[in-house]
Design an enzyme around this catalytic site. Structure first.
Site, mmCIF file in Angstrom:
data_model
loop_
_atom_site.group_PDB
_atom_site.id
_atom_site.type_symbol
_atom_site.label_atom_id
_atom_site.label_comp_id
_atom_site.label_asym_id
_atom_site.label_seq_id
_atom_site.Cartn_x
_atom_site.Cartn_y
_atom_site.Cartn_z
ATOM 1 N N ASN A 34 0.828 -1.266 0.077
ATOM 2 C CA ASN A 34 -0.018 -0.006 0.011
ATOM 3 C C ASN A 34 0.890 1.344 0.110
ATOM 4 O O ASN A 34 0.222 2.336 -0.127
ATOM 5 C CB ASN A 34 -1.004 0.091 1.249
ATOM 6 C CG ASN A 34 -0.165 -0.030 2.533
ATOM 7 O OD1 ASN A 34 1.044 0.108 2.535
ATOM 8 N ND2 ASN A 34 -1.032 -0.130 3.624
ATOM 9 N N LYS A 35 2.284 0.964 -0.041
ATOM 10 C CA LYS A 35 2.993 2.217 0.079
ATOM 11 C C LYS A 35 3.169 2.912 -1.365
ATOM 12 O O LYS A 35 2.803 2.434 -2.254
ATOM 13 C CB LYS A 35 4.367 1.859 0.665
ATOM 14 C CG LYS A 35 4.347 1.275 1.937
ATOM 15 C CD LYS A 35 3.704 2.195 3.134
ATOM 16 C CE LYS A 35 3.902 1.937 4.441
ATOM 17 N NZ LYS A 35 3.206 0.716 4.800
ATOM 18 N N ASN A 36 3.471 4.498 -0.972
ATOM 19 C CA ASN A 36 3.632 5.145 -2.580
ATOM 20 C C ASN A 36 4.636 4.492 -3.338
ATOM 21 O O ASN A 36 4.546 4.385 -4.521
ATOM 22 C CB ASN A 36 4.317 6.525 -2.195
ATOM 23 C CG ASN A 36 3.145 7.245 -1.429
ATOM 24 O OD1 ASN A 36 2.077 6.808 -0.849
ATOM 25 N ND2 ASN A 36 3.145 8.584 -1.292
#
Ligand SMILES: Cc1ncc(COP(=O)(O)O)c(C=O)c1O
Length: 376
Positions: free
Chosen positions: A184-186
């Site tokens: 879910n990280k950038n």
């Protein structure tokens, strides 16, 4: 739009991810020996503007590795924000040191620098600011305190790839910094992490402890002088990471556009608040956290989450404060004291869908629902 499910977060893999992963598989280089590991580390260090980067298999162990690279261990104390993800605290427990909590600021939701000094003791060795939801901390104030008391700063930048404080990116704001590349990280590698630093000494320590304390000169006599860890990232994960960092500015821009659109569309809705942006901070809006004041909005956070769920909009609750964690109580942390801002956020905050792949009409739809529900 009515029936479409909008997830809280999905990865965006639009560059060379598949090409590089295929190459890793076709060539048989699938463990941590392989060219993508080195290339990803070099490119990520360049992106952050730091000298050294050491990849790991997730962000939690990146934090642990950062702490042990500084020599933090039993008998030491490390100051963290009370409002954070549990991995910030657990990584300190892994070293034998003690996490000490400080409440966060009501506007930024990051560690409140004005409350740090009262928590410093003779055992304090470091401060771990966490750039929460992609919003960098008040580093000038934190650095001043660290300098005065001779403390290290370890930034937990798990959520803030590419964020900037006064024009400087996270990764280059502390003695050592840890990132996460969870899906879910950038920027993502599926599972993964990175430790970055400008110190050759900390860098060498990180390399050494990450790989079972094999000697750094490459000799393989199977004599190990210290207890190490296997925190290596595989070449397959690094292949994804390299492709991601090649397009880091593009992925960052997508998150920023989403964040700005949410703020614009909800700015006139009474009783809903985001982290307050300030001009010298570049927030990368990892997650668009929303705080609901039920007295003004007219509904509680939980009511709104339930309403959105029924409309197929996925959300997540905010973190529960560290002072409420049974695990940390059992470990021996000091759970006394009041953390009113953390408690208020934990009770009234939640994240909106925040994927880089969100479409403007999806954001409009979510905001429309939030407005509609307020009027009901
Ligand atoms: C603030 C913070 N620290 C640490 C971590 C741990 O990262 P990982 O899930 O990659 O272990 C996370 C993960 O979401 C996080 O949000």
């Amino acid at each position: 739009m009515e029936n479409k499910f909008i997830p809280v977060c999905e990865p965006l893999l639009e560059g060379n991810e598949l090409k590089y992963v295929s190459e890793a598989i076709k060539t048989g280089w699938i463990s941590s020996n392989g060219k993508f590991v080195k290339l990803f580390e070099e490119k990520f260090a360049e992106y952050c503007g730091v000298k050294y980067a050491v990849s790991t298999c997730n962000g939690t162990v990146a934090l642990h590795l950062a702490l042990i690279s500084l020599g933090i261990g039993k008998g030491d104390e490390v100051i963290i924000p009370c409002f954070t993800m549990i991995a910030s605290a657990f990584s300190i427990c892994y070293t034998g040191a003690m996490p000490v909590f400080v409440d966060v600021d009501k506007d930024t939701w990051n560690i409140n620098p004005n409350l740090i000094e009262e928590k410093i003791t003779a055992r304090t060795k470091a401060i771990m600011p966490v750039s929460i939801f992609g919003y960098p901390c008040e580093m000038d104030k934190i650095r001043k305190i660290a300098k005065k008391h001779n403390l290290f700063i370890i930034e937990d930048a798990a959520e803030s790839h590419g964020a900037e404080y006064k024009g400087v990116k996270t990764g280059n704001l502390a003695d050592i910094t840890a990132f996460s590349f969870y899906a879910n990280k950038n920027l993502t590698t599926g599972e993964g992490g990175m430790v970055v630093t400008n110190s050759e000494n900390f860098y060498k320590n990180a390399l050494y402890y990450k790989n079972l304390c094999f000697p750094l000169d490459g000799s393989r006599n199977y004599i190990h002088d210290d207890i190490g860890f296997n925190y290596r990232m595989s070449n397959i994960h690094a292949a994804i990471g390299l492709a991601q960092v090649e397009k880091a500015d593009y992925y960052r821009e997508k998150r920023i556009l989403n964040g700005k659109m949410y703020r614009e569309l909800l700015k006139d809705v009474p009783g809903v608040f985001f982290q307050k942006d300030i001009d010298y901070v570049l927030n990368v809006y990892w997650m668009n956290g929303l705080f609901i004041d039920p007295k003004i909005y007219g509904k509680t956070r939980n009511d709104l989450i339930f309403f959105l769920k029924n409309k197929r909009v996925d959300t997540r609750l905010f973190f529960t404060g560290m002072h409420k964690q049974e695990s940390l109580k059992k470990y021996g942390c000091d759970m006394k004291g009041d953390y009113p801002v953390t408690d208020n956020l934990a009770t009234n905050g939640f994240y909106l869908p925040s994927s880089s792949s969100l479409k403007p009409e999806e954001i409009e739809h979510v905001c429309q629902l939030i407005k509609e529900y307020a009027k009901n």
